[in-house]
Design a protein around this motif. Structure first.
Motif, PDB file in Angstrom:
ATOM      1  N   ALA A   1       0.835  -1.202   0.000  1.00 38.19           N
ATOM      2  CA  ALA A   1       0.000   0.000   0.000  1.00 38.19           C
ATOM      3  C   ALA A   1       0.866   1.246   0.000  1.00 38.19           C
ATOM      4  O   ALA A   1       0.600   2.218  -0.718  1.00 38.19           O
ATOM      5  N   VAL A   2       1.939   1.208   0.785  1.00 38.85           N
ATOM      6  CA  VAL A   2       2.866   2.345   0.844  1.00 38.85           C
ATOM      7  C   VAL A   2       3.488   2.605  -0.530  1.00 38.85           C
ATOM      8  O   VAL A   2       3.547   3.756  -0.993  1.00 38.85           O
ATOM      9  N   LEU A   3       3.927   1.547  -1.203  1.00 31.64           N
ATOM     10  CA  LEU A   3       4.539   1.713  -2.521  1.00 31.64           C
ATOM     11  C   LEU A   3       3.569   2.354  -3.514  1.00 31.64           C
ATOM     12  O   LEU A   3       3.942   3.239  -4.296  1.00 31.64           O
ATOM     13  N   VAL A   4       2.318   1.903  -3.493  1.00 31.19           N
ATOM     14  CA  VAL A   4       1.304   2.462  -4.399  1.00 31.19           C
ATOM     15  C   VAL A   4       1.085   3.943  -4.110  1.00 31.19           C
ATOM     16  O   VAL A   4       1.011   4.774  -5.020  1.00 31.19           O
ATOM     17  N   LEU A   5       0.967   4.283  -2.818  1.00 38.49           N
ATOM     18  CA  LEU A   5       0.714   5.669  -2.442  1.00 38.49           C
ATOM     19  C   LEU A   5       1.919   6.567  -2.749  1.00 38.49           C
ATOM     20  O   LEU A   5       1.752   7.724  -3.137  1.00 38.49           O
ATOM     21  N   GLU A   6       3.119   6.030  -2.575  1.00 37.73           N
ATOM     22  CA  GLU A   6       4.314   6.810  -2.936  1.00 37.73           C
ATOM     23  C   GLU A   6       4.361   7.064  -4.442  1.00 37.73           C
ATOM     24  O   GLU A   6       4.770   8.153  -4.889  1.00 37.73           O
ATOM     25  N   ARG A   7       3.940   6.074  -5.233  1.00 39.58           N
ATOM     26  CA  ARG A   7       3.829   6.289  -6.686  1.00 39.58           C
ATOM     27  C   ARG A   7       2.801   7.373  -6.993  1.00 39.58           C
ATOM     28  O   ARG A   7       2.998   8.196  -7.898  1.00 39.58           O
ATOM     29  N   ALA A   8       1.711   7.365  -6.247  1.00 37.48           N
ATOM     30  CA  ALA A   8       0.670   8.388  -6.446  1.00 37.48           C
ATOM     31  C   ALA A   8       1.242   9.778  -6.198  1.00 37.48           C
ATOM     32  O   ALA A   8       0.949  10.727  -6.942  1.00 37.48           O
ATOM     33  N   GLU A   9       2.044   9.904  -5.142  1.00 36.17           N
ATOM     34  CA  GLU A   9       2.661  11.203  -4.847  1.00 36.17           C
ATOM     35  C   GLU A   9       3.561  11.666  -5.990  1.00 36.17           C
ATOM     36  O   GLU A   9       3.624  12.853  -6.308  1.00 36.17           O
ATOM     37  N   ARG A  10       4.267  10.714  -6.587  1.00 27.56           N
ATOM     38  CA  ARG A  10       5.196  11.071  -7.676  1.00 27.56           C
ATOM     39  C   ARG A  10       4.468  11.381  -8.986  1.00 27.56           C
ATOM     40  O   ARG A  10       4.850  12.278  -9.727  1.00 27.56           O
ATOM     41  N   ASN A  11       3.407  10.610  -9.275  1.00 30.36           N
ATOM     42  CA  ASN A  11       2.840  10.623 -10.633  1.00 30.36           C
ATOM     43  C   ASN A  11       1.516  11.371 -10.770  1.00 30.36           C
ATOM     44  O   ASN A  11       1.174  11.792 -11.877  1.00 30.36           O
ATOM     45  N   ALA A  12       0.758  11.472  -9.675  1.00 24.03           N
ATOM     46  CA  ALA A  12      -0.580  12.076  -9.771  1.00 24.03           C
ATOM     47  C   ALA A  12      -0.550  13.493  -9.206  1.00 24.03           C
ATOM     48  O   ALA A  12       0.384  13.865  -8.490  1.00 24.03           O
ATOM     49  N   PRO A  13      -1.557  14.308  -9.518  1.00 27.64           N
ATOM     50  CA  PRO A  13      -1.622  15.654  -8.931  1.00 27.64           C
ATOM     51  C   PRO A  13      -1.698  15.563  -7.401  1.00 27.64           C
ATOM     52  O   PRO A  13      -2.224  14.587  -6.866  1.00 27.64           O
ATOM     53  N   PRO A  14      -1.169  16.546  -6.686  1.00 30.52           N
ATOM     54  CA  PRO A  14      -1.203  16.523  -5.216  1.00 30.52           C
ATOM     55  C   PRO A  14      -2.633  16.345  -4.694  1.00 30.52           C
ATOM     56  O   PRO A  14      -3.569  16.957  -5.206  1.00 30.52           O
ATOM     57  N   ASP A  15      -2.786  15.494  -3.694  1.00 30.20           N
ATOM     58  CA  ASP A  15      -4.116  15.199  -3.158  1.00 30.20           C
ATOM     59  C   ASP A  15      -3.975  14.910  -1.662  1.00 30.20           C
ATOM     60  O   ASP A  15      -3.244  13.997  -1.267  1.00 30.20           O
ATOM     61  N   PRO A  16      -4.666  15.677  -0.808  1.00 31.73           N
ATOM     62  CA  PRO A  16      -4.547  15.464   0.641  1.00 31.73           C
ATOM     63  C   PRO A  16      -4.997  14.074   1.078  1.00 31.73           C
ATOM     64  O   PRO A  16      -4.556  13.565   2.104  1.00 31.73           O
ATOM     65  N   ARG A  17      -5.855  13.438   0.276  1.00 30.46           N
ATOM     66  CA  ARG A  17      -6.294  12.071   0.634  1.00 30.46           C
ATOM     67  C   ARG A  17      -5.124  11.092   0.550  1.00 30.46           C
ATOM     68  O   ARG A  17      -4.988  10.199   1.384  1.00 30.46           O
ATOM     69  N   VAL A  18      -4.277  11.270  -0.450  1.00 31.78           N
ATOM     70  CA  VAL A  18      -3.082  10.425  -0.585  1.00 31.78           C
ATOM     71  C   VAL A  18      -2.148  10.666   0.595  1.00 31.78           C
ATOM     72  O   VAL A  18      -1.601   9.728   1.192  1.00 31.78           O
ATOM     73  N   GLN A  19      -2.002  11.928   0.978  1.00 25.57           N
ATOM     74  CA  GLN A  19      -1.133  12.292   2.100  1.00 25.57           C
ATOM     75  C   GLN A  19      -1.637  11.644   3.393  1.00 25.57           C
ATOM     76  O   GLN A  19      -0.846  11.100   4.184  1.00 25.57           O
ATOM     77  N   LEU A  20      -2.948  11.683   3.611  1.00 29.59           N
ATOM     78  CA  LEU A  20      -3.524  11.088   4.820  1.00 29.59           C
ATOM     79  C   LEU A  20      -3.332   9.574   4.833  1.00 29.59           C
ATOM     80  O   LEU A  20      -2.930   8.995   5.844  1.00 29.59           O
ATOM     81  N   GLU A  21      -3.597   8.942   3.683  1.00 29.87           N
ATOM     82  CA  GLU A  21      -3.450   7.480   3.621  1.00 29.87           C
ATOM     83  C   GLU A  21      -1.996   7.065   3.813  1.00 29.87           C
ATOM     84  O   GLU A  21      -1.717   6.027   4.412  1.00 29.87           O
ATOM     85  N   LEU A  22      -1.068   7.877   3.308  1.00 29.27           N
ATOM     86  CA  LEU A  22       0.352   7.577   3.516  1.00 29.27           C
ATOM     87  C   LEU A  22       0.720   7.709   4.991  1.00 29.27           C
ATOM     88  O   LEU A  22       1.454   6.882   5.543  1.00 29.27           O
ATOM     89  N   GLY A  23       0.216   8.759   5.630  1.00 28.37           N
ATOM     90  CA  GLY A  23       0.466   8.932   7.059  1.00 28.37           C
ATOM     91  C   GLY A  23      -0.046   7.747   7.854  1.00 28.37           C
ATOM     92  O   GLY A  23       0.649   7.217   8.739  1.00 28.37           O
ATOM     93  N   LYS A  24      -1.247   7.295   7.517  1.00 28.59           N
ATOM     94  CA  LYS A  24      -1.863   6.133   8.180  1.00 28.59           C
ATOM     95  C   LYS A  24      -1.027   4.870   7.935  1.00 28.59           C
ATOM     96  O   LYS A  24      -0.771   4.082   8.860  1.00 28.59           O
ATOM     97  N   ALA A  25      -0.580   4.670   6.697  1.00 26.49           N
ATOM     98  CA  ALA A  25       0.188   3.468   6.350  1.00 26.49           C
ATOM     99  C   ALA A  25       1.564   3.487   7.008  1.00 26.49           C
ATOM    100  O   ALA A  25       2.022   2.460   7.537  1.00 26.49           O
ATOM    101  N   TYR A  26       2.225   4.653   7.001  1.00 27.64           N
ATOM    102  CA  TYR A  26       3.524   4.747   7.665  1.00 27.64           C
ATOM    103  C   TYR A  26       3.379   4.454   9.165  1.00 27.64           C
ATOM    104  O   TYR A  26       4.224   3.788   9.767  1.00 27.64           O
ATOM    105  N   TYR A  27       2.303   4.970   9.762  1.00 24.74           N
ATOM    106  CA  TYR A  27       2.039   4.690  11.183  1.00 24.74           C
ATOM    107  C   TYR A  27       1.905   3.187  11.404  1.00 24.74           C
ATOM    108  O   TYR A  27       2.477   2.639  12.351  1.00 24.74           O
TER     109      TYR A  27
END
Length: 229
Positions: free
Chosen positions: A19-45
């Protein structure tokens, strides 16, 4: 949307690193989105990368101070780093922003329960009222009452839990343990027996049933249960 959906699937089947890898790809490739940031924070936790979780959650908290989910995960982050008062602050804010936030109420109940604070009972009751289909709040409340020697209410709460969830092995076991401590070995044995019916490999329940049989002078039954345990 694809990245978020894919990450959710991985997260739900406990493949959090993917899940982390997918979300990190989203950060690199997709427009900035706070939902991605929140899900990454949750996954890193979840994978205990607390510094990275904080990197994602802190800016979100500044941008969206009234987002209950952001407050909840900040609370969880503080809790796991033993910053109890900070955790309570964020989790309370989450319940203020969303009074029906079940997980925030449960976590507050558990934090207060760890220190024996009776405020835990209030949060267990609120959680149970929010979602009556879940047994976690009732069980937590019963355990708190049992551990703090409020035996009468603990028994009543376990019985209510069994009405809601008739196959709850732990409720039967804990009732058996309460009756055992009260020297009511016959009633205790009945409840340990019910626990073994709910779970035929419940070793502790067989052991305690053996203890009851021994107290009742039923040595053969006790030996059989000890062997089974």
């Amino acid at each position: 949307q694809y990245y978020l959906a894919a990450a959710e699937v991985f997260y739900n089947v406990q493949r959090v690193p993917q899940a982390v890898l997918v979300l990190e790809r989203a950060e690199r490739n997709a427009p900035p989105d706070p939902r991605v940031q929140l899900e990454l924070g949750k996954a890193y936790y979840t994978i205990q990368k607390y510094d990275k979780a904080a990197e994602k959650l802190n800016p979100l908290l500044t941008q969206q101070p009234d987002n209950a989910m952001v407050c909840f995960w900040m609370g969880m982050l503080q809790k796991d780093q033993n910053k109890t008062q900070e955790a309570i602050k964020y989790l309370k804010k989450a319940t203020d922003l969303d009074p029906k936030y079940y997980n925030a109420h449960i976590m507050l109940a558990q934090i207060y329960a760890q220190s024996g604070n009776t405020t835990a009972l209030n949060y267990y009751d609120k959680a149970a009222a929010i979602d009556s289909t879940k047994t976690e709040a009732l069980y937590g409340k019963a355990m708190f009452l049992q551990q703090n020697n409020n035996t009468k209410q603990a028994i009543a709460t376990y019985q209510k839990l069994i009405e809601q969830d008739p196959q709850n092995q732990d409720a039967f076991y804990n009732l058996g343990y309460i009756y055992y401590k009260q020297n009511d070995y016959k009633k205790a044995k009945e409840h340990f027996e019910l626990a073994t019916k709910m779970n035929p490999v419940f070793a502790k329940a067989y052991y305690m049933r053996g203890q009851c049989s021994e107290k009742l002078g039923e040595k053969d039954n006790a030996k059989a249960d000890y062997n089974k345990a």
